[in-house]
Design an enzyme around this catalytic site. Structure first.
Site, short mmCIF file in Angstrom:
data_model
loop_
_atom_site.label_atom_id
_atom_site.label_comp_id
_atom_site.label_asym_id
_atom_site.label_seq_id
_atom_site.Cartn_x
_atom_site.Cartn_y
_atom_site.Cartn_z
N ASN B 69 0.77 -1.14 -0.10
CA ASN B 69 -0.09 -0.08 -0.06
C ASN B 69 0.80 1.11 -0.24
O ASN B 69 1.94 1.25 0.30
CB ASN B 69 -0.98 -0.11 1.42
CG ASN B 69 -0.52 0.89 2.36
OD1 ASN B 69 -0.43 1.79 2.48
ND2 ASN B 69 0.29 -0.17 3.27
N CYS B 129 6.16 5.23 8.93
CA CYS B 129 5.53 5.05 7.65
C CYS B 129 6.42 5.24 6.45
O CYS B 129 7.25 6.15 6.32
CB CYS B 129 4.65 6.39 7.55
SG CYS B 129 3.61 6.36 6.00
N ILE B 190 5.76 -5.01 13.42
CA ILE B 190 6.79 -4.21 12.58
C ILE B 190 5.81 -3.44 11.81
O ILE B 190 4.59 -3.96 11.33
CB ILE B 190 7.55 -5.07 11.55
CG1 ILE B 190 6.59 -5.89 10.84
CG2 ILE B 190 8.68 -5.58 12.17
CD1 ILE B 190 7.36 -6.86 9.62
N THR B 192 5.26 -1.74 7.74
CA THR B 192 5.36 -2.51 6.73
C THR B 192 6.93 -2.52 6.11
O THR B 192 7.58 -1.50 6.46
CB THR B 192 4.44 -1.91 5.59
OG1 THR B 192 4.70 -0.63 5.28
CG2 THR B 192 3.01 -2.20 5.91
N GLY B 216 0.47 -8.26 5.31
CA GLY B 216 0.17 -9.72 5.13
C GLY B 216 0.82 -10.94 5.38
O GLY B 216 1.90 -10.55 5.80
N GLY B 242 2.16 -7.81 12.14
CA GLY B 242 2.90 -7.99 10.83
C GLY B 242 2.39 -9.47 10.28
O GLY B 242 2.89 -10.52 10.69
N GLY B 264 -3.73 -6.47 11.01
CA GLY B 264 -4.12 -5.33 9.82
C GLY B 264 -4.62 -5.88 8.68
O GLY B 264 -5.78 -6.09 8.59
#
Lengths: 254, 303
Positions: B69, B129, B190, B192, B216, B242, B264
């Protein structure tokens, strides 16, 4: 309330090359689904769901109909599901078309943008003219369904192998020279939507467009399906899943 | 019924399951699937001082067992969060974690100061981020800048402070130790992993931002490893995240050293994932004679 579950496919067929038509038995969803909304379908073995617009709702029989194109491996996987099997979906999602009963509507569908036009044209019967465009005769879908619900149809193909030769925008332009509908609905490629929106504006006709964007959650939480929009003179990123997929054309920055 | 309640950096939660920042908005959408009061807490969408437009689309790309993303912290700003979202969240029964992200140290400090005067239960300082040009991971990939921003925020709030770490570093334990030394009460990890996909037909990156954050199940083993290393390197508690998708994943993450966990990307495949994890944790505890979930934290027996 959003629903997520596994629902039974009660019919499935290929209606053109790579285009599949499925009817799904899901009374709890069908009862609250409006034209222009979408369902978010899980494809076995793929991480993200695929958003597919609703083509028809039958609240009495408790079914939804979807017509979709195989675009990649995920939609290919969904297309392999058969009658009797279960399909995992979240629905109904998004804002549908605003319908004005008794008014005259023109619906413009470009290719795989045609299925949501069937749903909104169903609300108008003989008061809707549906202009559909496809590459060629072999890609034409849903014309009999449109006629069966009483819609006037104008079929266009790029190569002239079915209906008139040319684009939907040519047909729309011609129609607007002699008629003034109260509302125009459109779904299709961006370039088509842009042209339809601009014709609607020139003619002072309200216009609603259904957009597509790569999605994550499908419900408005993850904010990935952004599209440039403008409201009260301010530009911002709206989200196709929650703010749309149907937008007033004047709010979309194509 | 096992006792799933945890006390994490002084914050009591009825279970250790928290939707991760950026995947759950402010809970309004998922509250239409189930009562979000069933969750231990919520880490809200990353909040900046002023509203932020985010990056142009496409912002998402599918990957094997995950996704990229590049949202870029689109949010309505701190004022909207405090005035519109927080009262709604406080009417629910779950811990509210404010995830804050500033472009500068001063902005982070101001955000912490604003939130310090609110009903928020905990602050999660986002220094990781990968999708913003200023701040974000720029703070979190260097010990000195991670320490500096943590110090500034620590000075502005007495609320429990958790710092969210980036995995895109040479040594995540060094960063964890640096923020611990500046008074962080906990770390979460974590965020991403920076990744990229290319459309080979157009020879263009799938994401308009070219690169984005991978999440994912694909990242789960990396997250477990980093949580394990970090939990062994600091004495403050760790919130692990994570790629967690199942209760078994959550157990694994807690055995690695996480005192609580965040969920997430799994939400996008299954909106009910957090509830299934809560129910699955209860079942797992019962089947394994675990009376209190906290008993399993850090109990992995390394070879």
């Amino acid at each position: 309330m959003y629903k997520q579950g596994k629902y039974q496919i009660i019919s499935k067929k290929a209606i053109a090359k790579g285009i599949y038509d499925m009817e799904i038995y899901c009374p709890e969803i069908a009862v609250q689904t409006e034209c222009g909304q979408f369902v978010h379908i899980s494809a076995d073995g793929f991480f993200l769901r695929r958003p597919i617009s609703v083509c028809a709702v039958d609240k009495v029989r408790g079914t939804l109909r979807i017509v979709f194109e195989v675009r990649g491996n995920g939609t290919d996987k969904i297309s392999q599901l058969n009658k009797g099997e279960l399909i995992d979906m979240i629905a109904p999602l998004g804002n549908g078309f605003k319908v004005f009963p008794g008014k005259k509507a023109v619906c413009v569908g470009g290719g795989i943008g045609t299925p949501p036009m069937l749903a909104v044209a169903a609300e108008y019967g003989a008061d809707a003219t549906v202009i559909c465009g496809f590459r060629s005769a072999s890609a034409v879908i849903l014309q009999d369904d449109l006629k069966a619900q009483g819609n006037r149809t104008i079929l266009c193909t790029d190569d002239g192998t079915a209906g008139r030769k040319g684009f939907v925008t040519d047909a729309l332009k011609e129609l607007l020279e002699t008629e003034k509908p109260d509302v125009i609905y459109a779904c299709g490629p961006d370039v088509m939507l842009r042209a339809v929106a601009s014709m609607a504006k020139e003619n002072g006709i309200s216009c609603q467009v259904s957009l597509e964007e790569r999605m994550g959650c499908g419900v408005g939480a993850c904010l990935v399906c952004a599209c440039k929009a403008v409201k009260n003179g301010e530009e911002y990123f709206a989200h196709v899943c929650k703010d749309g997929p149907v937008f007033p054309a004047e709010e979309v920055m194509f | 019924m096992a006792d799933l309640s945890v006390v994490f950096a002084g914050v009591s939660m009825k279970n250790p399951v928290i939707p991760a920042s950026g995947t759950f908005g402010y809970g309004r959408e998922y509250d239409q699937f189930y009562s979000i009061s069933r969750l231990g807490g919520i880490s809200v969408k990353g909040t900046t001082l002023a509203p932020k437009a985010g990056n142009p689309p496409p912002r998402i790309a599918e990957t094997p067992a995950g996704m990229l993303n590049s949202v870029g912290l689109q949010n309505g700003g701190a004022k909207k969060f405090l005035e519109y979202e927080l009262p709604n969240l406080k009417s629910k029964d779950l811990a509210v974690i404010a995830n804050i992200a500033g472009a500068t140290v001063e902005e982070c400090r101001q955000l912490a100061e604003l939130i310090d005067g609110s009903d928020v239960d905990m602050i999660e300082l986002n220094i990781s981020c990968p999708n913003v040009k200023q701040g974000g991971a720029a703070f979190g990939t260097n010990c000195n800048s991670a320490a500096e921003v943590t110090r500034a925020v620590r000075g502005a709030t007495s609320k429990p402070l958790m710092v969210k770490l980036s995995p895109n570093v040479t040594s995540i334990t060094d960063i964890a130790k640096a923020v611990e030394a500046e008074g962080a009460d906990a770390v979460s990890l974590i965020n991403t992993l920076l990744g990229m996909r290319i459309d080979i037909k157009t020879r263009r990156p799938v994401l308009k931002n070219n690169v984005g954050g991978l999440s994912g199940p694909a990242v789960f083993p990396i997250a477990v490893r980093m949580v394990w290393q970090t939990a062994n390197a600091v004495s403050i508690p760790v919130c692990g995240m994570g790629g967690i998708a199942t209760a078994e994943d959550a157990v694994e993450m807690m055995m690695a050293g996480a005192s609580c966990i965040q969920v997430g990307a799994a939400l996008f495949a299954d909106p009910f994932a957090p509830l299934k994890i809560i129910d699955g944790l209860d079942r797992w505890c019962n089947e394994n004679g675990v009376k209190n979930i906290s008993e399993i934290v850090g109990t992995v027996r390394p070879w």
